[in-house]
Design a protein around this motif. Structure first.
Motif, PDB file in Angstrom:
ATOM      1  N   VAL A   1      20.672  41.128   9.999  1.00 55.57           N
ATOM      2  CA  VAL A   1      19.430  41.086  10.783  1.00 55.57           C
ATOM      3  C   VAL A   1      19.694  40.591  12.202  1.00 55.57           C
TER       4      VAL A   1
ATOM      5  N   THR B   1      19.170  38.896   5.987  1.00 59.64           N
ATOM      6  CA  THR B   1      19.349  37.791   6.930  1.00 59.64           C
ATOM      7  C   THR B   1      20.568  36.958   6.569  1.00 59.64           C
TER       8      THR B   1
ATOM      9  N   VAL C   1      11.137  43.037  10.569  1.00 62.60           N
ATOM     10  CA  VAL C   1      11.935  42.467  11.657  1.00 62.60           C
ATOM     11  C   VAL C   1      11.447  42.988  13.007  1.00 62.60           C
TER      12      VAL C   1
END
Length: 262
Positions: free
Chosen positions: A60, A55, A232
């Motif tokens: 991401v 992230t 995710v």
């Protein structure tokens, strides 16, 4: 004020068992990590650490947007076409009989076969995941739309016409609630399948998106990164279902809440 507090308490009570289920799953995951080691099955903490690292690098957000566009775009096309054609076929038995063999053939072809064909037709472009999602999800939506239109209450419709109900009101207040009771479960099923198919197509035939990132993690033998991408995907799926589909269903089918409270 009291009604709002009661609704919040009711909502919290409804969340008890889902939270318990998630806790049990995490406990089993942790136990599996202790048994097999981090290389085979990283612990939830290691997977979350990998997710945080990805992230921070921006990977991401970029991959999630690409996959979401492909999965939701393909699902939207399948939902619109499948619902429209399915309702029309449910109202016209001859059309339903004509399209039934085609639907059966589409349902029988596995997604991997469509991915191979799409790779030959479109190459490693974004059209491959979108096309695969459309041809995989469309027959599911079509089938539930046909069943919803076919099983409508004709007696109720005749009674509404006898009172001079306008055509638009007849559709919105009589036909649409019955159709939605079939369409929403079909949409939810098709949406879940759309995410899976989009990621599978990206893994085999794309250079970007969550699927391509999982393929890179496989090449690098990085199981923690692979699990991070799975997390995710699950978060995105739950966000769409809980924040979009479920509120929409609650708004368009208020009778379900009344029946549940009764």
């Amino acid at each position: 004020m009291g009604r709002a507090a009661g609704a919040i308490r009711s909502r919290l009570r409804d969340l008890r068992y889902p939270v318990l289920g998630v806790g049990l799953f995490l406990a089993l995951w942790w136990a599996g990590s202790l048994c097999y080691g981090s290389f085979i099955l990283p612990s939830p903490r290691e997977a979350c650490a990998a997710l945080w690292r990805l992230t921070l690098t921006g990977a991401v957000g970029k991959a999630a947007l690409v996959t979401a566009w492909r999965a939701l775009g393909g699902f939207a096309i399948a939902a619109l076409l499948g619902s429209g054609i399915g309702i029309l076929a449910g109202l016209r038995p001859a059309l339903a009989q004509t399209l039934r063999p085609v639907t059966a053939m589409l349902l029988g072809i596995p997604p991997i076969a469509w991915i191979v064909l799409a790779m030959l037709w479109f190459g490693t472009t974004g059209l491959t995941p979108v096309f695969t999602v459309v041809v995989t999800a469309l027959p599911i939506v079509f089938a539930v739309a046909v069943e919803g239109a076919r099983t409508r209450d004709r007696g109720l419709e005749d009674m509404a016409r006898s009172f001079g109900t306008p055509p638009l009101m007849l559709f919105l207040d009589v036909r649409l609630p019955h159709l939605l009771s079939y369409l929403f479960p079909g949409w939810v099923t098709a949406l879940a399948l759309s995410w899976k198919v989009a990621v599978m197509a990206e893994l085999l035939a794309s250079t970007d998106g969550i699927g391509a990132s999982m393929a890179l993690a496989r090449i690098n033998l990085d199981t923690a990164d692979a699990l991070a991408w799975v997390i995710v995907l699950l978060v995105m799926l739950l966000a769409v279902e809980l924040l979009v589909l479920e509120p929409l269903q609650r708004r368009m089918e208020p009778w379900r809440d009344v029946a549940a409270s009764a």
